[in-house]
Design a protein around this motif. Structure first.
Motif: not given
Length: 336
Positions: A134-138, A199-214, A231-237
Motif C-alpha cells: 500500500l502506497i499513500a501520499g498525504g 525502488d519501492v516497486i522493485r523491492s516488492e515486485r511480487e506484491s499487488d500494489f495499491y496507491c492513493c495520493g496527489p 491486475d497487479r496495480v490499482r490506484l485511486e486519484s
C-alpha cells in the motif's frame, strides 16, 4: 530499500470486485457524533445514523457521498471497514478547493445533521493470493488505512508506505503504531524529497500494489508499475486524468434514445452541454472520481479523463464518465 519492505507470502481477505453505482442511491440521515483534530488542517468526523434504519458495514476502500447543508457533495473514504452503524472519515482542508472542505472545517460540529450517500466501492481490496503493498501520499492514506485494518486482522503479508511532506501532516499516529513494522513513514522534508517509487516497486515486485495520493505521486507510481500486469496495480486519484495526447477540440454527441445531436465545444464538458440542453443526468463529483455519471458509449472513441476505469475498460471504450471525459473521434453516440 530497508528490510521493512520484505513481506512473506500468504492469503489476503477476499472482497468483491469494484462496483460502480448508477447514482448515490437512497440518501441516509446522519449526525456528526465526534470531531477530532488529527494533524495540521486534517480532522476526522465520526458519523452515526439519525434514524433507526441503521447502516451497512463498509468494505475497505469504500467511500460515502457527503451531502453538505450548503448543497455541495463531496466524497470521502471510510476509515473503519466492517463496523456497522458508524462511518469515520478524514478531511483535509484544501486551500485551493471549491468550498467543501472549508465548510466542513468552519461550519460542521458535533451534533450537526446532514445526509450521506453510499457506501460505494470503486477501490476495493482484492484477494489474488499475493502480498500487498500500500502506497499513500498525504490524505490519500485514508482508503489504504481501511485496507491495512483488514489485512492486519487477517495476518496477511502487507506493507503500508505513508508519504508526507513534513511531520505536521502526520495523521492517525495511534492507529499506525498498532500496525508496528508493517508501516514505513517517509517524510519528504527529512529525507531530501519524495521517495523513489521505482525502488519501492522493485523491492516488492511480487506484491499487488495499491496507491492513493496527489497527482505527482500517482504519475511516479504509474511509471514505476508500467511493466507490471494490469491486475497487479490499482490506484485511486483525487483529480481527473487526461490520456496522453488528449486535446480539447469540439466534437459532437448523439443521444441514441432521442436522435438529438449536440456540439461539445472546447470550453465545456459533455455534462454541461447535456444540462444546457435540458437532459437530466445524475452526478456527484463532476471530476471523474465517483462514477455516478458513467454512461454507455455506443459508437466512437472516448478520451477518458476519469480516475476509475481500468486500463482494460479504457481500451474497450464501452463506457465513459461524461462529467470530465471527451472524445478522440469527431462524434460519440451515447446511450442517453
Amino acid at each position: 530499500m530497508p528490510a521493512l519492505w520484505r513481506a512473506e507470502r500468504g492469503a489476503i481477505v477476499m472482497t468483491q470486485e469494484r462496483t460502480r453505482s448508477a447514482n448515490m442511491g437512497a440518501l441516509r440521515n446522519a449526525r456528526v457524533v465526534v470531531v477530532e483534530e488529527l494533524a495540521t488542517d486534517i480532522r476526522s468526523l465520526e458519523l452515526a445514523p439519525l434514524d433507526d434504519d441503521g447502516w451497512p458495514a463498509a468494505e475497505a476502500g469504500a467511500h460515502i457521498d457527503l451531502v453538505l447543508p450548503n448543497g455541495l457533495v463531496r466524497q470521502y473514504s471510510i476509515i473503519n471497514p466492517g463496523e456497522p452503524d458508524r462511518y469515520t472519515i478524514a478531511v483535509l482542508r484544501e486551500s485551493r478547493g471549491r468550498g467543501g472542505s472549508a465548510y466542513i472545517f468552519d461550519e460542521l460540529s458535533e451534533g450537526d445533521e446532514l445526509r450521506i450517500g453510499g457506501p460505494r466501492n470503486n477501490f476495493p481490496l482484492i484477494d489474488r493470493g499475493r502480498p500487498v503493498c500500500l502506497i499513500a501520499g498525504g490524505i490519500g492514506v485514508t482508503p489504504l488505512l481501511a485496507m491495512a485494518r483488514v489485512l492486519a486482522r487477517s495476518n496477511s503479508p502487507w506493507r503500508l508506505y505513508y508519504c508526507i511532506r513534513d511531520r505536521r501532516q502526520l495523521a492517525f499516529g495511534d492507529l499506525l503504531e498498532q500496525f508496528g513494522p508493517h508501516v514505513d513513514i517517509h517524510v519528504d522534508s527529512e529525507e531530501g524529497g519524495p521517495p523513489d517509487l521505482e525502488d519501492v516497486i522493485r523491492s516488492e515486485r511480487e506484491s499487488d500494489f495499491y496507491c492513493c495520493g496527489p497527482a505527482p505521486m500517482l504519475d511516479a507510481f504509474r511509471k514505476a508499475t508500467a511493466s507490471l500486469p494490469a491486475d497487479r496495480v490499482r490506484l485511486e486519484s483525487f483529480d481527473p486524468v487526461a490520456e496522453s495526447g488528449a486535446t480539447d477540440e469540439s466534437f459532437e454527441i448523439e443521444l441514441a434514445r432521442t436522435g438529438t445531436t449536440l456540439v461539445v465545444p472546447p470550453d465545456k464538458s459533455i455534462m454541461t452541454v447535456l444540462e444546457e440542453a435540458g437532459v437530466a443526468i445524475l452526478y456527484s463529483c463532476r471530476n471523474g472520481q465517483c462514477g455516478t455519471c458513467e454512461t454507455t458509449v455506443l459508437e466512437g472513441v472516448p478520451d477518458h479523463r476519469d480516475s476509475l476505469l481500468t486500463e482494460e475498460e479504457r481500451k474497450e471504450g464501452k463506457t465513459m464518465m461524461v462529467c470530465c471525459s471527451r472524445a478522440k473521434t469527431p462524434k460519440l453516440r451515447l446511450d442517453l
